[in-house]
Write an enzyme that holds these catalytic residues in place. Structure first.
Site, PDB file in Angstrom:
ATOM      1  N   GLY A  73       8.400  13.985  -8.895  1.00 38.49           N
ATOM      2  CA  GLY A  73       7.864  12.670  -8.509  1.00 38.49           C
ATOM      3  C   GLY A  73       8.013  11.631  -9.605  1.00 38.49           C
ATOM      4  O   GLY A  73       7.394  10.562  -9.550  1.00 38.49           O
ATOM      5  N   ASP A 114      16.392  -1.473 -14.113  1.00 36.53           N
ATOM      6  CA  ASP A 114      14.931  -1.467 -14.261  1.00 36.53           C
ATOM      7  C   ASP A 114      14.563  -1.774 -15.719  1.00 36.53           C
ATOM      8  O   ASP A 114      13.686  -2.612 -15.986  1.00 36.53           O
ATOM      9  CB  ASP A 114      14.387  -0.093 -13.836  1.00 36.53           C
ATOM     10  CG  ASP A 114      12.880  -0.010 -13.991  1.00 36.53           C
ATOM     11  OD1 ASP A 114      12.163  -0.567 -13.146  1.00 36.53           O
ATOM     12  OD2 ASP A 114      12.421   0.606 -14.981  1.00 36.53           O
ATOM     13  N   LYS A 145      12.574  -5.236 -17.040  1.00 34.59           N
ATOM     14  CA  LYS A 145      11.347  -5.205 -17.852  1.00 34.59           C
ATOM     15  C   LYS A 145      11.567  -5.946 -19.164  1.00 34.59           C
ATOM     16  O   LYS A 145      10.695  -6.711 -19.606  1.00 34.59           O
ATOM     17  CB  LYS A 145      10.941  -3.756 -18.129  1.00 34.59           C
ATOM     18  CG  LYS A 145      10.373  -3.055 -16.896  1.00 34.59           C
ATOM     19  CD  LYS A 145      10.204  -1.569 -17.151  1.00 34.59           C
ATOM     20  CE  LYS A 145       9.697  -0.840 -15.911  1.00 34.59           C
ATOM     21  NZ  LYS A 145       9.977   0.594 -15.957  1.00 34.59           N
ATOM     22  N   THR A 205       4.281  -4.819  -4.020  1.00 36.69           N
ATOM     23  CA  THR A 205       5.409  -4.741  -3.088  1.00 36.69           C
ATOM     24  C   THR A 205       6.680  -4.360  -3.848  1.00 36.69           C
ATOM     25  O   THR A 205       6.717  -4.420  -5.078  1.00 36.69           O
ATOM     26  CB  THR A 205       5.601  -6.102  -2.375  1.00 36.69           C
ATOM     27  OG1 THR A 205       5.905  -7.099  -3.357  1.00 36.69           O
ATOM     28  CG2 THR A 205       4.367  -6.506  -1.599  1.00 36.69           C
ATOM     29  N   GLU A 253      12.055   7.551  -8.521  1.00 47.00           N
ATOM     30  CA  GLU A 253      11.776   6.927  -7.227  1.00 47.00           C
ATOM     31  C   GLU A 253      12.730   7.530  -6.195  1.00 47.00           C
ATOM     32  O   GLU A 253      13.784   8.071  -6.562  1.00 47.00           O
ATOM     33  CB  GLU A 253      12.018   5.416  -7.324  1.00 47.00           C
ATOM     34  CG  GLU A 253      11.122   4.780  -8.356  1.00 47.00           C
ATOM     35  CD  GLU A 253      10.818   3.320  -8.064  1.00 47.00           C
ATOM     36  OE1 GLU A 253      11.091   2.849  -6.956  1.00 47.00           O
ATOM     37  OE2 GLU A 253      10.284   2.672  -8.979  1.00 47.00           O
ATOM     38  N   PHE A 296       0.850  -1.200   0.000  1.00 48.52           N
ATOM     39  CA  PHE A 296       0.000   0.000   0.000  1.00 48.52           C
ATOM     40  C   PHE A 296       0.881   1.244   0.000  1.00 48.52           C
ATOM     41  O   PHE A 296       0.733   2.144   0.797  1.00 48.52           O
ATOM     42  CB  PHE A 296      -0.927  -0.044   1.227  1.00 48.52           C
ATOM     43  CG  PHE A 296      -2.144   0.829   1.105  1.00 48.52           C
ATOM     44  CD1 PHE A 296      -3.070   0.615   0.104  1.00 48.52           C
ATOM     45  CD2 PHE A 296      -2.371   1.860   2.010  1.00 48.52           C
ATOM     46  CE1 PHE A 296      -4.206   1.421  -0.007  1.00 48.52           C
ATOM     47  CE2 PHE A 296      -3.504   2.664   1.914  1.00 48.52           C
ATOM     48  CZ  PHE A 296      -4.418   2.442   0.900  1.00 48.52           C
ATOM     49  N   LYS A 347       8.473  -6.429 -10.249  1.00 44.50           N
ATOM     50  CA  LYS A 347       9.239  -7.195 -11.239  1.00 44.50           C
ATOM     51  C   LYS A 347      10.028  -8.349 -10.624  1.00 44.50           C
ATOM     52  O   LYS A 347      10.393  -9.295 -11.304  1.00 44.50           O
ATOM     53  CB  LYS A 347      10.256  -6.261 -11.938  1.00 44.50           C
ATOM     54  CG  LYS A 347       9.620  -5.169 -12.774  1.00 44.50           C
ATOM     55  CD  LYS A 347      10.622  -4.113 -13.194  1.00 44.50           C
ATOM     56  CE  LYS A 347      10.905  -3.104 -12.113  1.00 44.50           C
ATOM     57  NZ  LYS A 347       9.839  -2.221 -11.687  1.00 44.50           N
TER      58      LYS A 347
HETATM   59  N1  LIG Z   1       6.104   3.906  -8.589  1.00 47.40           N
HETATM   60  C1  LIG Z   1       5.700   3.633  -9.831  1.00 47.40           C
HETATM   61  O1  LIG Z   1       5.255   4.527 -10.604  1.00 47.40           O
HETATM   62  C2  LIG Z   1       5.721   2.197 -10.334  1.00 47.40           C
HETATM   63  C3  LIG Z   1       5.236   1.913 -11.609  1.00 47.40           C
HETATM   64  C4  LIG Z   1       5.169   0.569 -12.034  1.00 47.40           C
HETATM   65  C5  LIG Z   1       5.613  -0.446 -11.195  1.00 47.40           C
HETATM   66  N2  LIG Z   1       6.135  -0.125  -9.960  1.00 47.40           N
HETATM   67  C6  LIG Z   1       6.523  -1.235  -9.071  1.00 47.40           C
HETATM   68  O2  LIG Z   1       5.441  -1.398  -8.144  1.00 47.40           O
HETATM   69  C7  LIG Z   1       5.938  -1.857  -6.877  1.00 47.40           C
HETATM   70  C8  LIG Z   1       5.472  -0.911  -5.767  1.00 47.40           C
HETATM   71  O3  LIG Z   1       6.040   0.372  -5.997  1.00 47.40           O
HETATM   72  P1  LIG Z   1       5.709   1.603  -5.011  1.00 47.40           P
HETATM   73  O4  LIG Z   1       6.336   2.782  -5.649  1.00 47.40           O
HETATM   74  O5  LIG Z   1       4.279   1.593  -4.680  1.00 47.40           O
HETATM   75  O6  LIG Z   1       6.553   1.144  -3.702  1.00 47.40           O
HETATM   76  P2  LIG Z   1       6.425   1.729  -2.210  1.00 47.40           P
HETATM   77  O7  LIG Z   1       5.792   3.072  -2.263  1.00 47.40           O
HETATM   78  O8  LIG Z   1       7.777   1.566  -1.611  1.00 47.40           O
HETATM   79  O9  LIG Z   1       5.396   0.722  -1.477  1.00 47.40           O
HETATM   80  C9  LIG Z   1       5.737  -0.596  -1.173  1.00 47.40           C
HETATM   81  C10 LIG Z   1       4.638  -1.215  -0.337  1.00 47.40           C
HETATM   82  O10 LIG Z   1       4.960  -2.606  -0.146  1.00 47.40           O
HETATM   83  C11 LIG Z   1       4.751  -2.921   1.225  1.00 47.40           C
HETATM   84  N3  LIG Z   1       5.617  -4.051   1.602  1.00 47.40           N
HETATM   85  C12 LIG Z   1       6.963  -4.104   1.664  1.00 47.40           C
HETATM   86  N4  LIG Z   1       7.366  -5.326   2.047  1.00 47.40           N
HETATM   87  C13 LIG Z   1       6.240  -6.059   2.257  1.00 47.40           C
HETATM   88  C14 LIG Z   1       5.978  -7.372   2.701  1.00 47.40           C
HETATM   89  N5  LIG Z   1       6.981  -8.211   3.016  1.00 47.40           N
HETATM   90  N6  LIG Z   1       4.680  -7.793   2.800  1.00 47.40           N
HETATM   91  C15 LIG Z   1       3.651  -6.955   2.502  1.00 47.40           C
HETATM   92  N7  LIG Z   1       3.841  -5.685   2.071  1.00 47.40           N
HETATM   93  C16 LIG Z   1       5.115  -5.247   1.953  1.00 47.40           C
HETATM   94  C17 LIG Z   1       5.094  -1.657   2.000  1.00 47.40           C
HETATM   95  O11 LIG Z   1       4.502  -1.731   3.290  1.00 47.40           O
HETATM   96  P3  LIG Z   1       4.536  -0.487   4.352  1.00 47.40           P
HETATM   97  O12 LIG Z   1       3.564   0.520   3.801  1.00 47.40           O
HETATM   98  O13 LIG Z   1       4.062  -1.087   5.623  1.00 47.40           O
HETATM   99  O14 LIG Z   1       5.955  -0.017   4.366  1.00 47.40           O
HETATM  100  C18 LIG Z   1       4.477  -0.599   1.069  1.00 47.40           C
HETATM  101  O15 LIG Z   1       3.108  -0.443   1.384  1.00 47.40           O
HETATM  102  C19 LIG Z   1       7.460  -1.922  -7.023  1.00 47.40           C
HETATM  103  O16 LIG Z   1       7.815  -3.253  -7.281  1.00 47.40           O
HETATM  104  C20 LIG Z   1       7.767  -1.017  -8.213  1.00 47.40           C
HETATM  105  O17 LIG Z   1       8.937  -1.421  -8.901  1.00 47.40           O
HETATM  106  C21 LIG Z   1       6.187   1.159  -9.509  1.00 47.40           C
END
Ligand SMILES: NC(=O)c1ccc[n+]([C@@H]2O[C@H](COP(=O)([O-])OP(=O)(O)OC[C@H]3O[C@@H](n4cnc5c(N)ncnc54)[C@H](OP(=O)(O)O)[C@@H]3O)[C@@H](O)[C@H]2O)c1
Length: 343
Positions: free
Chosen positions: A206, A220, A224, A96, A209, A11, A125
């Site tokens: 923003g 990255d 992909k 995650t 990352e 989340f 990924k």
């Molecule tokens: N950011 C982008 O635009 C984007 C686009 C496409 C794909 N992605 C991919 O999408 C994924 C998420 O990205 P994000 O930017 O949303 O990351 P983020 O903001 O760092 O959020 C990660 C979430 O994962 C949770 N988490 C971590 N370890 C966990 C575990 N062991 N069990 C359950 N939950 C866990 C964290 O919990 P807490 O909240 O409790 O810390 C947090 O809610 C990544 O793999 C990223 O590469 C990102």
């Protein structure tokens, strides 16, 4: 009409965007696709929540209309296994972090979901790079899907086109700009900014990352491209086998020199082979593109992909929203495509 149980893991930026979009699109998905997309629970590292907010397992009947309400009362009293057991079938959405070496935490949660016969839709990924064959075999055995649009350029369709739109055509090579942060930096450098200033700007907007190392170093893009190649071409390419060069060594002089030659510098991921009997090879690195190359015009945080085929010519895909909302939308698209069939 079909009810689809959804469990969200993660989340952060993408998980929240998915959650918001699911609320926004709930009525549209019901009316247009006949799907009730019902979010049952959210799990994050620091706790879990059921959407009644009561801290105990609830049924759809107790959650009005099955529509997600504001999560509250994050508690640690139940696990993914509890939710899978309670709701029997549906989709686990993985948002995650991507650990490209171990594949965790996505690997363990995907295994758990697949073993219980749940579909998986992922933005992460890691697991698909670290354990692709094992997860694919498990999904086949359980006759469920693993969908990974969110992990492969998200709002820009990549896997859907390679797997479905080009079915029957032989793909000869795949080439793409798959990382919005590095493309933004290179675009701004071509407009006169230094590398550090362009990176700072990407962070402030923003786009980058908080820790952009994987983006800058090309990993990255490489991850992909490996996922796309393995799914679309049926290869088993490992991240450890491929040559990856990111933006290291880039400077204003190099970018200006490229411009003076009428060319554009882009970070390109490429999957190709020398002849039909040779092994497929993935490479990531900076390339000098001529102005008429279809990826030369991909600017800012946009991405682009080209499939070169034997009988459909080459297909160019560009654009797609490059942010958490675009990623959330790609996750919803993957869920719809599992359950909805056009005639
Ligand atoms: N950011 C982008 O635009 C984007 C686009 C496409 C794909 N992605 C991919 O999408 C994924 C998420 O990205 P994000 O930017 O949303 O990351 P983020 O903001 O760092 O959020 C990660 C979430 O994962 C949770 N988490 C971590 N370890 C966990 C575990 N062991 N069990 C359950 N939950 C866990 C964290 O919990 P807490 O909240 O409790 O810390 C947090 O809610 C990544 O793999 C990223 O590469 C990102």
């Amino acid at each position: 009409m079909q009810k689809v149980n959804i469990i969200l893991v993660g989340f952060g930026r993408v998980g929240r965007a998915f959650y918001e979009l699911l609320k926004e699109k709930y009525d549209y998905c019901r009316e247009r696709y006949g799907l009730f997309l019902e979010l049952k629970g959210i799990i994050r590292k620091s706790g879990a929540v059921l959407l009644s907010g009561t801290g105990k397992l609830v049924t759809a009947a107790e959650s009005p209309g099955g529509k997600p309400s504001e999560p509250s009362n994050w508690v640690q009293v139940f696990s993914l296994e509890d939710l899978l057991e309670e709701f029997k079938s549906g989709v686990v959405v993985d948002c995650t972090p991507s650990d490209l070496k171990t594949g965790e935490p996505g690997y363990s949660l995907m295994r758990t979901a697949l073993e219980k016969g749940w579909h998986v839709v992922t933005a992460s990924k890691g697991a698909l790079v670290a354990h692709p064959a094992e997860l694919a075999a498990l999904a086949r055995e359980k006759q469920v899907a693993i969908k990974a649009s969110g992990a492969t350029a998200a709002a820009l369709p990549t896997l859907d086109v390679g797997l479905h739109s080009l079915a029957g055509a032989e793909i000869l090579a795949i080439e793409g700009i798959l990382n919005g942060t590095t493309n933004y930096i290179l675009t701004r450098m071509a407009e006169g900014l230094s590398f550090s200033r362009a990176l700072l700007e990407a962070s402030e907007k923003g786009i980058a990352e908080p820790n952009p190392v994987q983006d800058i170093e090309g990993w990255d893009t490489a991850a992909k491209m490996v996922i796309i190649a393995n799914r679309v071409l049926g290869t088993e390419i490992k991240l450890s086998e491929i040559k990856v060069n990111g933006l290291r060594g880039i400077n204003e002089q190099l970018v200006a020199r490229a411009a003076s030659l009428g060319k554009t510098i882009k970070l390109i991921g490429r999957c190709s082979r020398e002849n039909p009997d040779a092994p497929w090879k993935v490479e990531v690195g900076l390339a000098l593109l001529d102005p008429d190359h279809p990826l030369a015009v991909v600017s800012g945080s946009n991405k682009g992909l080209i499939f070169y085929t034997d009988c459909m010519g080459y297909i160019v895909l560009t654009g797609g929203k490059s942010d958490p909302r675009g990623a959330g939308a790609a996750l919803i698209k993957d869920i719809i495509s599992i359950y909805w069939r056009d005639f």
